[in-house]
Write an enzyme that holds these catalytic residues in place. Structure first.
Site, PDB file in Angstrom:
ATOM      1  N   LYS A  49       8.904  35.205  35.164  1.00  0.00           N
ATOM      2  CA  LYS A  49       7.863  34.243  35.537  1.00  0.00           C
ATOM      3  C   LYS A  49       8.371  32.832  35.284  1.00  0.00           C
ATOM      4  O   LYS A  49       8.981  32.557  34.248  1.00  0.00           O
ATOM      5  CB  LYS A  49       6.599  34.481  34.715  1.00  0.00           C
ATOM      6  CG  LYS A  49       5.510  33.434  34.918  1.00  0.00           C
ATOM      7  CD  LYS A  49       4.622  33.328  33.678  1.00  0.00           C
ATOM      8  CE  LYS A  49       5.400  32.995  32.452  1.00  0.00           C
ATOM      9  NZ  LYS A  49       5.168  31.715  31.824  1.00  0.00           N
ATOM     10  N   ASP A  72      -0.587  35.251  29.864  1.00  0.00           N
ATOM     11  CA  ASP A  72       0.212  35.237  31.096  1.00  0.00           C
ATOM     12  C   ASP A  72       0.220  36.578  31.824  1.00  0.00           C
ATOM     13  O   ASP A  72       0.745  36.680  32.934  1.00  0.00           O
ATOM     14  CB  ASP A  72       1.669  34.844  30.792  1.00  0.00           C
ATOM     15  CG  ASP A  72       1.810  33.374  30.439  1.00  0.00           C
ATOM     16  OD1 ASP A  72       0.842  32.620  30.638  1.00  0.00           O
ATOM     17  OD2 ASP A  72       2.885  32.982  29.958  1.00  0.00           O
TER      18      ASP A  72
END
Length: 288
Positions: A11, A140
């Protein structure tokens, strides 16, 4: 026994604004999360019916530092998902780590997201429940379940998927080797003025580069105070031919550079790797 081999992509936070802080201590953020071909690989095995669920295990391979096999994002996700499994069973997960940990690239979050995605589909768990599980594991993780470009708000639970990604996908990731940062510690040092909330619209998607140049990473200067070398990494990325945007990802220590062509990205990765052997360098592509 059922077995699955899945990817957990890295990410990258193209920008990260801290817009407020809740009484609980959680910071409210806004950011644009994207995912790269650089991935961890997970082998997920689901045992036969009536297996002892408390025998579930997680094993990490190739990690640059030791990870507790009992207390980690993958095991937390597995334990929460097992509560909604249609049968009593156990899960074993083997994770081959290619994404640096504690580096702002969501290595642990992406692992958990892959587990939530895989087991959620297998057990046909309602998406609302999956979202709750993902957020319970980590801020996240909700974005990492689908691993697609997404605008994120709140503590990570408000997601607006990007319909049209108008940026080049050529990326170089750089991280000083053997340097790590704790996300809670970096956030705890944020004492400055909060950023104004962004009015996200389809217009921003039409020219993402223009939009991103008006944003920043609010944690970047804090991270630099812990690891001054981050500043050198960013300036090195910016100096490479074809570089169009460079900054730190997440709470650090990794930084990214977006390049105008695959050729320039490859050349930059080679050049940086030769000049800075103490830096981890990866040339990759964004998933859009």
């Amino acid at each position: 026994m059922k077995s699955f081999c899945v990817k957990a992509p890295a990410k990258i936070n193209l920008f990260l604004h801290v817009v407020d802080k809740k009484e609980t201590g959680y910071h409210l953020i806004e950011g644009l999360f994207v995912f790269a071909n650089l991935s961890n690989f997970l082998e997920i095995k689901v045992g036969e019916k009536d297996s002892r669920y408390d025998n579930s295990t997680v094993e990490f391979i190739n990690s640059e530092s030791k990870i507790n096999n009992q207390y980690n994002t993958v095991m937390k996700a597995v334990n929460l998902l097992l509560r909604h499994a249609p049968v009593r069973t156990k899960v074993t997960v083997k994770v081959v780590k290619n994404i640096p940990i504690a580096a702002g690239l969501g290595s642990g979050s992406s692992d958990a997201g892959a587990v939530v995605r895989t087991l959620g589909k297998l057990w046909e768990i309602d998406r609302t429940i999956l979202n709750e599980i993902a957020l319970n594991v980590g801020a996240d993780v909700p974005a990492s379940v689908d691993s697609k470009p997404v605008f994120v708000r709140g503590i990570g639970e408000e997601l607006c998927h990007i319909k049209k990604f108008s940026l080049p996908t050529n990326v170089v990731l750089v991280k000083p080797k053997k340097r790590f940062l704790s996300t809670p510690e970096v956030f705890s040092k944020h004492e400055g003025k909060f950023s104004e909330p962004i009015k996200w619209s389809d217009d921003a998607e039409k020219d993402l580069l223009k939009f991103l140049k008006e944003t920043r990473n609010d944690l970047q200067e804090i991270a630099i105070s812990f690891v001054p070398e981050i500043k050198d990494v960013i300036s090195t990325l910016k100096s490479q031919e074809g570089s169009i945007l460079s900054r730190m990802s997440g709470s650090g220590v990794s930084c990214f550079g977006i390049f105008d062509s695959e050729e320039n990205a490859k050349a930059a990765a080679v050049n940086i790797g030769k000049k800075q052997p103490e830096w981890w360098v990866c040339n990759t592509q964004l998933i859009v």
